[in-house]
Each structure stands twice: as C-alpha cells, then as structure tokens.
Write a protein that holds these residues in place. Sequence first.
Motif, mmCIF file in Angstrom:
data_model
loop_
_atom_site.group_PDB
_atom_site.id
_atom_site.type_symbol
_atom_site.label_atom_id
_atom_site.label_comp_id
_atom_site.label_asym_id
_atom_site.label_seq_id
_atom_site.Cartn_x
_atom_site.Cartn_y
_atom_site.Cartn_z
ATOM 1 N N ALA A 1 0.888 -1.276 0.189
ATOM 2 C CA ALA A 1 0.032 0.117 0.039
ATOM 3 C C ALA A 1 0.855 1.073 -0.037
ATOM 4 O O ALA A 1 1.941 1.247 -0.095
ATOM 5 C CB ALA A 1 -0.788 -0.075 1.494
ATOM 6 N N GLN A 2 0.265 2.416 0.126
ATOM 7 C CA GLN A 2 1.051 3.671 0.269
ATOM 8 C C GLN A 2 0.348 4.377 1.159
ATOM 9 O O GLN A 2 -1.001 4.659 1.154
ATOM 10 C CB GLN A 2 0.820 4.460 -1.242
ATOM 11 N N ALA B 1 5.920 3.770 0.340
ATOM 12 C CA ALA B 1 5.709 2.416 0.137
ATOM 13 C C ALA B 1 5.528 1.728 1.524
ATOM 14 O O ALA B 1 6.583 1.835 2.237
ATOM 15 C CB ALA B 1 6.559 2.011 -0.811
ATOM 16 N N LEU B 2 4.478 1.219 1.726
ATOM 17 C CA LEU B 2 4.254 0.428 3.044
ATOM 18 C C LEU B 2 3.827 -0.900 2.844
ATOM 19 O O LEU B 2 2.591 -1.182 2.075
ATOM 20 C CB LEU B 2 3.096 1.331 4.145
ATOM 21 N N LYS B 3 4.398 -1.947 3.460
ATOM 22 C CA LYS B 3 3.872 -3.385 3.495
ATOM 23 C C LYS B 3 2.511 -3.447 4.568
ATOM 24 O O LYS B 3 3.144 -3.157 5.692
ATOM 25 C CB LYS B 3 4.875 -4.307 3.617
ATOM 26 N N VAL B 4 1.493 -3.866 4.236
ATOM 27 C CA VAL B 4 0.351 -4.048 5.313
ATOM 28 C C VAL B 4 0.218 -5.437 5.466
ATOM 29 O O VAL B 4 -0.174 -6.300 4.421
ATOM 30 C CB VAL B 4 -0.884 -3.100 4.968
ATOM 31 N N VAL B 5 0.185 -5.928 6.496
ATOM 32 C CA VAL B 5 -0.114 -7.321 6.933
ATOM 33 C C VAL B 5 -1.269 -7.570 7.964
ATOM 34 O O VAL B 5 -0.981 -6.722 8.975
ATOM 35 C CB VAL B 5 1.071 -7.831 7.464
ATOM 36 N N GLY B 6 -2.087 -8.177 7.566
ATOM 37 C CA GLY B 6 -3.095 -8.565 8.486
ATOM 38 C C GLY B 6 -3.070 -9.789 9.236
ATOM 39 O O GLY B 6 -2.851 -11.132 8.528
ATOM 40 N N VAL B 7 -3.090 -9.998 10.444
ATOM 41 C CA VAL B 7 -2.569 -11.398 11.244
ATOM 42 C C VAL B 7 -3.834 -11.502 12.539
ATOM 43 O O VAL B 7 -4.615 -10.624 12.816
ATOM 44 C CB VAL B 7 -1.380 -11.456 11.761
ATOM 45 N N LEU C 1 6.886 -1.667 7.652
ATOM 46 C CA LEU C 1 5.917 -2.559 7.768
ATOM 47 C C LEU C 1 4.589 -2.176 8.645
ATOM 48 O O LEU C 1 5.000 -1.305 9.903
ATOM 49 C CB LEU C 1 6.522 -3.862 8.152
ATOM 50 N N ALA C 2 3.409 -2.371 8.460
ATOM 51 C CA ALA C 2 2.253 -2.181 9.453
ATOM 52 C C ALA C 2 1.336 -3.317 9.567
ATOM 53 O O ALA C 2 1.345 -4.009 8.693
ATOM 54 C CB ALA C 2 1.364 -1.025 8.724
ATOM 55 N N ALA D 1 -7.699 -5.873 8.121
ATOM 56 C CA ALA D 1 -7.272 -5.960 6.781
ATOM 57 C C ALA D 1 -8.394 -6.406 5.773
ATOM 58 O O ALA D 1 -8.018 -5.744 4.616
ATOM 59 C CB ALA D 1 -6.196 -6.681 7.061
ATOM 60 N N GLN D 2 -8.882 -7.179 5.801
ATOM 61 C CA GLN D 2 -9.954 -7.800 4.980
ATOM 62 C C GLN D 2 -10.762 -6.479 4.333
ATOM 63 O O GLN D 2 -11.050 -6.277 3.400
ATOM 64 C CB GLN D 2 -10.599 -8.724 5.310
#
Length: 854
Positions: A113-114, A124-130, A203-204, A211-212
Amino acid sequence: MSGSSAVRGTRTAAPAPLPALLATLSAPEWRHHPWRQAAAVLAVLLGVALAFSVHLINTSALSEFSAAVRAANGEPDLSLRAAQPGGFDDALYERVAAAPGVRVASPVVESQAQAFDRAGERVALKVVGVDALVVAGVAPGLWPRVADGEGRTAFLAPDAVFLNAAAQQRLGLHSGETLALQFGLGRVALRVAGTVAAGGPPLAVLDVAAAQQQLGFEGRLSRLDLRLEPGADAAALVRALALPADVVAASSDDATQRVSNLSRAYRVNLTVLALVALFVGAFLVFSVLALSVAQRTPQLALLGVLGLGARERRRLVLAESALVGVLGSALGLAVGTALAALALRWLAGDLGGGYFPGIAPQLQFSWPAAAIFGVLGVVAALAGGWLPAWQAQALAPAQALKGLGGTAGPAAPAWLGPVLLACGAALALLPPWRGLPIAAYVSVAVLLLGGIACVPAAVGLVLARWHPRTQPLALLAVERARHERQAATIAVAGVVASLSLAVALTVMVASFRDGVARWLDTVLPADLYARSATTSAAADTAFLPPGFVDAVAALPGVARVEATRQRALQLDAQRPAVTLLVRPLADPARALPLVDAPVPARTALPGAWVSEAMVALYDARPGTTLALPIGPAGEAVAFEVRGVWRDYARQFGAVTVAEADYQRVSGDTRRNDLALWLAPGTDAAQVIAAIRALAPDAAALDFAQPGEIRAVSLRIFDRSFAVTYYLQAVAIGIGLFGVAASFSAQVLARRREFGLLVHLGLTRRQIVGVVAGEGLAWTAAGALVGLALGLAVAVVLVKVVNPQSFHWTMELLLPWARLAALVAAVGAAGGVTAALSARAAAGRDAVLAVKEDW
C-alpha cells in the motif's frame, strides 16, 4: 694460519636457506624503489578493495532483506499461499485448521500500500493482517505490542495499526497518532496503537479482519502459515487437503530464494565489473616487475655467475610478485571492508539496482569470502609476475654482464592470437549457465588475451609500408619498432587491455542510453500522464474510482484519454511476479515498441504482446499460447502471443493485453494510470488542477509530462553508469603507467646503444625523439588493436551479456567521435610517456656505458 683458517671456514660454511636468501636479495629493491613497488601494491589493492566491497554490500543487503522476509513471514513448517496477489477464499481456513496434523494455522492478509507521511509525501508500506491470538506461534516478529495507555485488546480494534521501526522512522508517526493509507483515490485513517518487532522495510500490522475490510480483501486471504504436529508429513497433508488451483504449498525458504534470484544477475555483473580493476592491475604488476628485472639485470647476471641458478632467479621474482599480492590483498580487504561499511551507511545497500528498497543493512563480514578475494589478489599478482620471472630465469649471465640480450619475453607463436580470438568468439555463442552469462565473461577474457597476443603482428602490419627514407631518425625509430615488435607486447599490453575495456564500456553505455531514449519516445506518446500508484505492487490498493476516467475525458482541453491497468501475476513460484499491463490496443504496432512485426492471429484466442524477458524466461514466443491467471477466481485464461516488445523498465517480464479482452475474461474494471492528449493551446497546469479537483484526495495522484519523465529517466541512467567512466580512466591510467615502466626497462637495457648513438653525433633530443617515435608507433598499433578488440568485446556485452543477464536487447551504437578522441588521446599519451621515460637515456651514463665493452 689465520688466513688459511678463514678461507677454510668460508668454504665449509653452510649455505643460507633459500627463503632467507630470496628475502635478502629482494630487500634492496623494495628499499631503493618504494614508489614503484607501492604502485604495484596499489593496483592489487584497488582491484581487491573494489571487488570485495561490492561483494560485502550485496551479501549484507541480501542477508538483511532475507531476514526481513523471514521476520514478516515467520518460519512456519508449511505455507499455503495464494497463487496470485488477489488471494484465495478464506473458507479454506476452517478446513485446514481442523485437518489432522495441523497444530496452528495462522491466517494472513498481505498487501503493498501507500501511506502518507507528515509532509504529505507517499511512502511505500507493506500492510499485513494477522490473527494476534495465534501469530506468535508462527511469526513472533508480527505479534502486536500494545503501547502504554491503549487497551489490552487493542490489537482487535478495526482501526488499530502497529508499526515496525522502519515505518515509524519513515512516516514520523508514534503511538496515538493517525496513519493515512491510500485506497483508490481516497484515504483510510488508522490509529497507531503500538509496534511490532519485525525488521526490514516499512511494515504495518493490523487485525486480519480489519485488513480484509480496509484493503478490499473481503472474504480473501493471502496465505495460511501452518505449524504441524511433531512427526506430521507435510507432503501427505498437502495431498489430503486437495488444495484449489489458486492455492500453492510453499516452504519458508521459497521467499528468500525468490529474493536471491531477483538480484542474482545484478550482483554477479557488479562483481565481474569490479574484478576488471584486478584484471587490469595484473598488467601494472607485470610492468613494474619487468622494469625491476631490467634494472637489476647486471646484479642478477653477477649472481648467476656466482652460482645463483636460473630457478632461484625465477623464484626471486615470483616471491616479489607474491609479496606484492599479499600486501595489496591485505590492504585491499581492509579498504574494501571500510568502503562497504560507508556505502551501506550512505547508500543503504541499494547500489542503484532498486532490488532492496527500504533496507538499511548492517555489514556482514565473511572470512571465507575474504580468503577467496585475497587469493584472487595474490593470483593476479603472480600472473603479472610470471613473464618477468621467465625473463630472469632465461637470463644468460655472461652475455648480460656485457650488456647483450634484450628485455623482451618469449615470442608467442603466430597462431596463438588468432586461435584465442576464435575461441573467444565461440564462447560468446554458448548459452547462459543457470541464468548467468558465465561463458560470455570467459569469452571477454579470452578475447583480451588473444588481442594482446596479436600485438606484434599488428605492429608489423602498421609499419609494413611506412619507410621514411628521407628522414633518418624517423627511419631508425620505425625500423627498430618493426624489428623489436615482440617487445611491443610487453610495452602496450596494458594499453590494449585498458583501451579495449574503455571502448567496450563506451559503446555499451552509448548503445544502452540510445535504446532507452528511443524506447521512452515510443512509450510516452501522450501530452500528460497521471498515476495513482508509484509501483505496480500497490496497484490493487491505489486505483481510479468508477466513473473517474469518463469525468476526466469530459474536462475542457482534454482531447483524448487512455486508461491503463497494472497488476502483478505470479506465473512461476520460483520467479518474481510479472507485470500485466491492460490498455486499449487498436494498433499494437504503433502503441508498443515491437522488436519485429506482429504475427497475424492464428486462433480465436485473445491476443497478448509480451516483453523480451517473457521469451527468455517463459518461452512465450509469437504464435504460442500463454496462460494468464486472471479469471474471476484466479482461473487461467489462454492468450495467443502475437508479438514481442522491448521493455527496459521491468526485467522479469511484462504482458500487455487489450482492455476489452481483459475486462471480458476477468470482470475487473479498475484502472491505475491515465494518458491524456490535450487540445492545442491547452494549459497543462489548468488540466492538472481540474483533475485534482475531481479526485477525493488531490495528493493521491502524481502528474508528469513526457519531457520531464524522459529527462528524469536519462538523468538516473547517467548517474547509474557514472562509475564506468571512472573505471575507464583508472584502466587507461594503469595502461599508460605500464608503457612508462616498459620503456624505462628498455632504456636501461639499451644504454650502450644510446651511448654509441651519442658517439656517432646524435644529440640527446634526437635520441629522445627516436624513443618517442618507437613509443608512438607501438602505442598507435596498440590503440588500433585496442579499438578493434574493444568493438568485439562491446558486441559480446551488448548482444550476449545484457540479453542473458537482464533479458533485453538493444541496437549497437558506435559513437565514432568519442572513440576517435579516445584512441588519439591514448596514442599521443603513449608517445609522450615513452619520451619522458627516455629523457635520461642519452645522459652521461649512456656515454660511459660504451666504455664497459672496451
């Protein structure tokens, strides 16, 4: 009695050990001519330092990036990943979690994502849902650490986000502040509620359900990370699960291997380019030791008369070359380590390749690698010292004491040069080895050696019809240059090697720059460009909303609008994703920079046009069928390849399809970029302002005109290749130093000849002119050989190394004006260098040297 005893004692004394004797004989040379030995050590130092620093930078950056990938992905026993970036149905999660042998199943949503920093710039940012309740057992680095003042269950809040250290530093945000993510042309506001320990790029982390919802992944997952029960068979589990077509099983090492493959060709090419300095440095070692042997010929001859054998003389010179290599390598390793540390601190390990964005690696020193590069330095020095060592061994002591014999080395057979050139050409035709142009690199080295072996023949050809009979001094210079053309190999070997590399690099860079400029002219036909995503990886979260394109097309001053869609496609799990470009294609021959004319349709399948990398990596040749996983549920859709186009922006492949075909088979109507043709007289600034007014967030769009894009692209290109010009200068400087050292050696060996000329009436200026004429003749021949050899090497670099390494082609461009200036400058510098080396040739020592034979 005492005298007799002294004599008997001398006769019965044990001889000194050979190593001690060689050290004793070498010490005066190092003590009386330290500058000369320092030059040889410096040549090895530069080569080892440059090569070792490049290796350390690449290794450290790759290690840090791999560690970041492991921190973000964890180390599960097995991962079930979506075959495409869009993810798979999250209904699979319940079935996998309940499967026998699965201890923990961690669902993950992952997207590029941005985000916007404090200044409003996009990052630029990597987004991770856990799922925070289970992620600690698989990927501890992604476990959210709630900040003080937040609730204990803040990680379940739909608007809570947790940043790693790189994201906090780059965005300037801390706990309690708001993070703005771009989605479409709008923003999603999230509250920073804590941190995560994962390193690497920004990273976020947020809750998987959030996230979904926030990233458009409703009902989808990117992967399932599994921790298995002890003794469980992963392969049997995968078979029992009967995974759908859009899900693949992968090990934890696959992502790291993919990153390594991504940058491998780039890293290898940088290392080979750095080793060029060590290759050229070997010629400087050769020149220095040849001069040393020439200066010490009387001493070596006297030692030979006194009993020092030929092998011992050879070992003496080889020991000196080994000492040069050991000192240069040791200092080069230290300097290379320091250079790598500074580069990692200032350049973040990127080196201009763009393969490790956002990485700030720590230096990863390797003793085995240091040993390998140290040995390379010693080997290069020994290679440079082999011919001088042969000269010392072949020395005839009695004749040398009388000033007879020359300094030239063994005459190479006439067939050696042509055979080496033929072998080099044959090696260039071999295919790559494991995706790397190893045979092409060997081809370049063999071509260089073959060209150097052809120097005597080239001197003979250049001087064959030059008979200045009306100018005695010129005739003397030409006849001696022709007669002693075997010595020309020693004199101009460095010039041939360095000039050929300089010519090859000049032609390669000029060809590449011209190709990029022409390519930009073709792919930038519009008057104005707008983009919503700075990278194709973020194209699924940064896109144009429905109706936006039609609204822009209706603006005053806009004559035509063309929208494009970008998305990443994973065609091979072991390779980086390729880029799919969707755009209107009424006339592909005009819209794309095609390599050849497009082939007519042979089937009813929709058409696809692929970049050259697709042909090299996936054998997607015109007329073949290419399956693209772009169906509504990730199904593969068959396309017929209709043509191949040049793409200098995407190394690992790109596919272009018509917008109508793509929307029909995929159902995806999103667009990412706009190309606008303006009506004559329209002010681009007014159009930009009107488009920003249509966007929900004016900062979510970037605008550029083709001239700006072209200028920025070429400026980046020139900056990336600036190092090649420095390498050319260093190589030519080393070659000219070799000319100076070689002529200095010959001057020492020809003192009696010059003394005789003085007795015959020649002035010192005339003798210097004769030597300068010889140097000019030899250097001119060497420059011509270097030019021809450089053009041959350039063909290998442009037509073999680049396609095999980066999967693109270009037309060969010969900048004749620059090449002519380069050759003329080297030839003139060679003559001046020879003249300066001969200034002491006609002095009093030369006159007195004649008396040594009387």
